[in-house]
Motif scaffolding. Structure first.
Motif, PDB file in Angstrom:
ATOM      1  N   TRP A  13       0.830  -1.204   0.000  1.00  0.00           N
ATOM      2  CA  TRP A  13       0.000   0.000   0.000  1.00  0.00           C
ATOM      3  C   TRP A  13       0.870   1.262   0.000  1.00  0.00           C
ATOM      4  O   TRP A  13       1.868   1.331   0.711  1.00  0.00           O
ATOM      5  N   VAL A  14       0.471   2.230  -0.797  1.00  0.00           N
ATOM      6  CA  VAL A  14       0.999   3.591  -0.713  1.00  0.00           C
ATOM      7  C   VAL A  14      -0.144   4.449  -0.194  1.00  0.00           C
ATOM      8  O   VAL A  14      -1.168   4.619  -0.868  1.00  0.00           O
ATOM      9  N   PHE A  18      -3.746   3.524  -2.716  1.00  0.00           N
ATOM     10  CA  PHE A  18      -3.022   2.980  -3.862  1.00  0.00           C
ATOM     11  C   PHE A  18      -2.365   1.651  -3.480  1.00  0.00           C
ATOM     12  O   PHE A  18      -1.369   1.639  -2.750  1.00  0.00           O
ATOM     13  N   HIS A  19      -2.946   0.544  -3.945  1.00  0.00           N
ATOM     14  CA  HIS A  19      -2.435  -0.796  -3.658  1.00  0.00           C
ATOM     15  C   HIS A  19      -1.622  -1.210  -4.878  1.00  0.00           C
ATOM     16  O   HIS A  19      -2.184  -1.615  -5.904  1.00  0.00           O
ATOM     17  N   VAL A  20      -0.301  -1.094  -4.794  1.00  0.00           N
ATOM     18  CA  VAL A  20       0.518  -1.088  -6.003  1.00  0.00           C
ATOM     19  C   VAL A  20       1.513  -2.247  -6.073  1.00  0.00           C
ATOM     20  O   VAL A  20       1.994  -2.749  -5.059  1.00  0.00           O
ATOM     21  N   PHE A  21       1.804  -2.614  -7.326  1.00  0.00           N
ATOM     22  CA  PHE A  21       2.961  -3.441  -7.634  1.00  0.00           C
ATOM     23  C   PHE A  21       4.146  -2.493  -7.844  1.00  0.00           C
ATOM     24  O   PHE A  21       4.068  -1.602  -8.702  1.00  0.00           O
ATOM     25  N   ARG A  54      -9.129   9.025   0.429  1.00  0.00           N
ATOM     26  CA  ARG A  54      -8.189   7.912   0.291  1.00  0.00           C
ATOM     27  C   ARG A  54      -7.034   8.339  -0.599  1.00  0.00           C
ATOM     28  O   ARG A  54      -7.246   8.784  -1.722  1.00  0.00           O
ATOM     29  N   GLY A  55      -5.803   8.181  -0.098  1.00  0.00           N
ATOM     30  CA  GLY A  55      -4.663   8.536  -0.927  1.00  0.00           C
ATOM     31  C   GLY A  55      -3.425   8.816  -0.095  1.00  0.00           C
ATOM     32  O   GLY A  55      -3.178   8.160   0.911  1.00  0.00           O
ATOM     33  N   THR A 117     -14.380   0.763  -9.395  1.00  0.00           N
ATOM     34  CA  THR A 117     -13.099   0.138  -9.720  1.00  0.00           C
ATOM     35  C   THR A 117     -12.051   1.216  -9.980  1.00  0.00           C
ATOM     36  O   THR A 117     -12.300   2.162 -10.735  1.00  0.00           O
ATOM     37  N   PHE A 118     -10.894   1.044  -9.353  1.00  0.00           N
ATOM     38  CA  PHE A 118      -9.807   2.025  -9.454  1.00  0.00           C
ATOM     39  C   PHE A 118      -8.575   1.336 -10.038  1.00  0.00           C
ATOM     40  O   PHE A 118      -8.188   0.252  -9.596  1.00  0.00           O
ATOM     41  N   GLU A 119      -7.973   1.971 -11.053  1.00  0.00           N
ATOM     42  CA  GLU A 119      -6.753   1.447 -11.676  1.00  0.00           C
ATOM     43  C   GLU A 119      -5.929   2.619 -12.180  1.00  0.00           C
ATOM     44  O   GLU A 119      -6.453   3.500 -12.874  1.00  0.00           O
ATOM     45  N   MET A 120      -4.656   2.628 -11.833  1.00  0.00           N
ATOM     46  CA  MET A 120      -3.788   3.716 -12.271  1.00  0.00           C
ATOM     47  C   MET A 120      -2.339   3.277 -12.177  1.00  0.00           C
ATOM     48  O   MET A 120      -2.027   2.198 -11.661  1.00  0.00           O
TER      49      MET A 120
END
Length: 259
Positions: A13-14, A18-21, A54-55, A117-120
């Motif tokens: 998590w960031v 933001f749940h990121v690879f 959220r962020g 749905t969130f994607e970035m």
């Protein structure tokens, strides 16, 4: 030719949005990827409606650029030089930190209120030493302003955010020669993505699966995997699944210390 393959790393998590690879994993901030520094990808994730923000709260950057691409949902940006903006699907925000900037990034108020749905993704791009103290700059790049070029033989399409491809030039203003292409590939069709010889080329599989490399020497890359290519110019790629999408990051290496 493929120089190195990196499988999908574990996510983290960031902030709380933001749940990121961490796509570059152990190669982040190394000369091997110059001029690119870092790459976080938040794969599609469902968020419930909330009145909360959220962020990530206010934090500083200096000496490089951050590039955020929204694929699904909306990202809201505020910074210390007065820029306030929201980007939605297909939009890009290109922020030059230069001599220094403080910014914050959140799901937009509307998206948080409605959920979905969130994607970035967010990329960090180094500045050459002579430009590190440049004035901060913000480029809002809307989906409608990004040229999209068809690949030969109906092999797919290329959205050109930065750099040149197929006679079209991306709208992003850059300090050094850089390519950033959002590529959709048709299953089973072989595509050639031409970029200048000597540039680093990094291919990230956002969804689907590709065979990449010269004929007879292909390597298979799955979702959230990365292929680092030899600095030979042309990148040859074939989608092995329907709906395959990749990001191509290219650029002229800076050949100077990362600082």
């Amino acid at each position: 030719a493929v120089r190195k393959v990196m499988p999908a790393p574990p996510r983290h998590w960031v902030g709380d949005g933001f749940h990121v690879f961490p796509v570059f994993n152990q190669l982040a901030f190394t000369e091997e990827l110059s001029p690119w520094l870092m790459f976080d990808y938040a794969a599609p994730k469902q968020f419930n409606a909330t009145p909360q923000r959220r962020g990530v709260g206010a934090h500083p950057h200096r000496g490089f650029e951050t590039i955020t691409i929204a694929f699904q949902g909306e990202v809201e940006h505020h910074d210390s030089v007065g820029n306030r903006d929201v980007i939605g699907p297909g939009d890009v925000q290109w922020m030059t930190a230069g001599r220094g900037i403080v910014h914050e990034e959140y799901h937009s108020k509307n998206f948080a209120r409605e959920g979905g749905t969130f994607e970035m993704c967010q990329l960090w791009l180094n500045l050459p030493s002579k430009d590190k103290m440049t004035r901060p700059r913000y480029q809002p790049i809307l989906h409608k302003d990004i040229p999209e070029v068809p690949l030969p033989d109906e092999a797919g399409t290329v959205r050109i955010i930065a750099g040149e491809f197929g006679g079209a030039r991306g709208p992003a203003k850059t300090f050094t020669p850089v390519e950033l292409w959002d590529v959709q590939l048709a299953q089973g069709k072989r595509a050639t993505l031409d970029l200048p010889s000597g540039h680093n080329a990094i291919v990230f599989v956002r969804r689907g699966e590709v065979a990449i490399g010269a004929a007879g020497q292909e390597q298979t890359i799955g979702p959230q995997g990365v292929a680092l290519m030899a600095r030979e110019g042309a990148v040859q790629v074939t989608a092995k699944q329907k709906g395959t999408q990749v990001l191509l990051l290219g650029g002229e290496p800076l050949n100077e210390p990362i600082a």
